[in-house]
Design an enzyme around this catalytic site. Structure first.
Site, PDB file in Angstrom:
ATOM      1  N   GLY A 177       0.767  -1.253   0.000  1.00  0.00           N
ATOM      2  CA  GLY A 177       0.000   0.000   0.000  1.00  0.00           C
ATOM      3  C   GLY A 177       0.789   1.290   0.000  1.00  0.00           C
ATOM      4  N   ASP A 188      -4.658   1.660  10.877  1.00  0.00           N
ATOM      5  CA  ASP A 188      -6.077   1.455  11.186  1.00  0.00           C
ATOM      6  C   ASP A 188      -6.175   1.082  12.668  1.00  0.00           C
ATOM      7  OD1 ASP A 188      -8.741   0.778  11.097  1.00  0.00           O
ATOM      8  OD2 ASP A 188      -8.532  -0.892   9.727  1.00  0.00           O
ATOM      9  N   PHE A 194     -13.817   2.715   5.104  1.00  0.00           N
ATOM     10  CA  PHE A 194     -12.871   2.106   4.178  1.00  0.00           C
ATOM     11  C   PHE A 194     -12.534   3.070   3.041  1.00  0.00           C
ATOM     12  CE2 PHE A 194     -11.219  -0.820   1.027  1.00  0.00           C
ATOM     13  CZ  PHE A 194     -10.400  -1.599   1.818  1.00  0.00           C
ATOM     14  N   ASP A 206      -5.766  -0.493  -1.670  1.00  0.00           N
ATOM     15  CA  ASP A 206      -6.641  -1.312  -2.510  1.00  0.00           C
ATOM     16  C   ASP A 206      -7.887  -1.786  -1.784  1.00  0.00           C
ATOM     17  OD1 ASP A 206      -5.253  -3.221  -0.797  1.00  0.00           O
ATOM     18  OD2 ASP A 206      -6.084  -4.756  -2.116  1.00  0.00           O
ATOM     19  N   ARG A 266      -5.599   0.606  -6.489  1.00  0.00           N
ATOM     20  CA  ARG A 266      -4.299   1.175  -6.085  1.00  0.00           C
ATOM     21  C   ARG A 266      -3.827   2.271  -7.033  1.00  0.00           C
ATOM     22  NH1 ARG A 266      -2.245  -2.136  -2.094  1.00  0.00           N
ATOM     23  NH2 ARG A 266      -2.509  -4.375  -2.358  1.00  0.00           N
TER      24      ARG A 266
HETATM   25  P1  IMP Z   1      -3.892  -2.166  11.042  1.00  0.00           P
HETATM   26  O1  IMP Z   1      -2.978  -3.313  11.338  1.00  0.00           O
HETATM   27  O2  IMP Z   1      -5.304  -2.430  11.561  1.00  0.00           O
HETATM   28  O3  IMP Z   1      -3.379  -0.833  11.509  1.00  0.00           O
HETATM   29  O4  IMP Z   1      -4.094  -2.124   9.485  1.00  0.00           O
HETATM   30  C1  IMP Z   1      -3.119  -1.717   8.630  1.00  0.00           C
HETATM   31  C2  IMP Z   1      -3.310  -2.276   7.231  1.00  0.00           C
HETATM   32  O5  IMP Z   1      -4.692  -2.576   6.924  1.00  0.00           O
HETATM   33  C3  IMP Z   1      -2.915  -1.229   6.218  1.00  0.00           C
HETATM   34  O6  IMP Z   1      -1.541  -1.282   5.937  1.00  0.00           O
HETATM   35  C4  IMP Z   1      -3.787  -1.580   5.039  1.00  0.00           C
HETATM   36  O7  IMP Z   1      -3.150  -2.562   4.237  1.00  0.00           O
HETATM   37  C5  IMP Z   1      -5.036  -2.171   5.626  1.00  0.00           C
HETATM   38  N1  IMP Z   1      -6.138  -1.190   5.688  1.00  0.00           N
HETATM   39  C6  IMP Z   1      -6.696  -0.678   6.811  1.00  0.00           C
HETATM   40  N2  IMP Z   1      -7.682   0.185   6.510  1.00  0.00           N
HETATM   41  C7  IMP Z   1      -7.758   0.217   5.162  1.00  0.00           C
HETATM   42  C8  IMP Z   1      -8.604   0.959   4.235  1.00  0.00           C
HETATM   43  O8  IMP Z   1      -9.482   1.758   4.598  1.00  0.00           O
HETATM   44  N3  IMP Z   1      -8.357   0.747   2.918  1.00  0.00           N
HETATM   45  C9  IMP Z   1      -7.395  -0.120   2.461  1.00  0.00           C
HETATM   46  N4  IMP Z   1      -6.597  -0.826   3.289  1.00  0.00           N
HETATM   47  C10 IMP Z   1      -6.774  -0.654   4.632  1.00  0.00           C
END
Ligand code: IMP
Length: 177
Positions: free
Chosen positions: A48, A106, A155, A162, A168
């Site tokens: 990403g 996130d 989201f 993506d 992307r």
């Molecule tokens: P975390 O581990 O919950 O902080 O999530 C991080 C990963 O989740 C990011 O690097 C993204 O790959 C994916 N992610 C979280 N939210 C989104 C979103 O809204 N769109 C796309 N990918 C997301």
């Protein structure tokens, strides 16, 4: 309004290309100041963060190095939590100024699980740059040193992010409707 469809979901434009690039420039300016006279190593997390890392890196005027890594999660044999391992990290981080480059934080789980691996290598400093932060979604609190935009817990796709493999390539960031 600019509505697009990715797979089965509709998205509305949330951040324009101009807005994103302006903010990336601002972040780079702060980093240029903070790291004057240093030579930080940027570790960008695939997939990403590729666009953010590229645009950020182009705006740097300091000496800097960049590498891309991929994180893979697997369930530990005993532990119930995910163990995160990195693929492609060849650099020795001992004594280095390290900046992690993420597209979005996130829940914070990915970095929470991965950071101890980096800390173990004893970098001189370790900071995080994230283009997007869903602060409302935080489950694993992290100090994020450079944040592009704090966004609602919805989201998003585009600018490297993506939805199930697609979106992307969009220059803008879109939010699910
Ligand atoms: P975390 O581990 O919950 O902080 O999530 C991080 C990963 O989740 C990011 O690097 C993204 O790959 C994916 N992610 C979280 N939210 C989104 C979103 O809204 N769109 C796309 N990918 C997301």
């Amino acid at each position: 309004m600019a509505i697009i469809k990715v797979h089965d979901k509709s998205f509305d434009i949330y951040l324009s290309e101009e807005t994103i690039l302006q903010r990336v420039k601002e972040l780079a300016a702060v980093i240029n100041k903070d790291y004057t006279g240093k030579r930080p190593l940027f570790i960008a997390i695939l997939n990403g963060s590729f666009m953010f890392a590229t645009d950020l890196f182009k705006q740097l005027t300091i000496e800097a190095e960049l590498c891309f890594i991929k994180l893979a999660s697997y369930k530990g044999m005993k532990s119930s939590g995910n163990v995160v391992t990195s693929i492609g990290l060849e650099d020795d981080l001992f004594g280095r100024d390290v900046i992690i480059v993420e597209d979005i934080v996130d829940t914070g789980k990915t970095l929470h699980n991965f950071l101890p691996k980096l800390v173990h290598q004893q970098p001189k400093s370790l900071k995080i740059a994230a283009l997007l932060h869903k602060s409302e979604a935080t489950e694993y609190p992290l100090e994020i040193n450079y944040i592009g935009f704090d966004i609602p817990n919805k989201f998003v796709v585009g600018y490297g992010l993506d939805y199930d493999g697609l979106g992307r390539n969009l220059k803008e960031i879109y939010q699910v409707i």
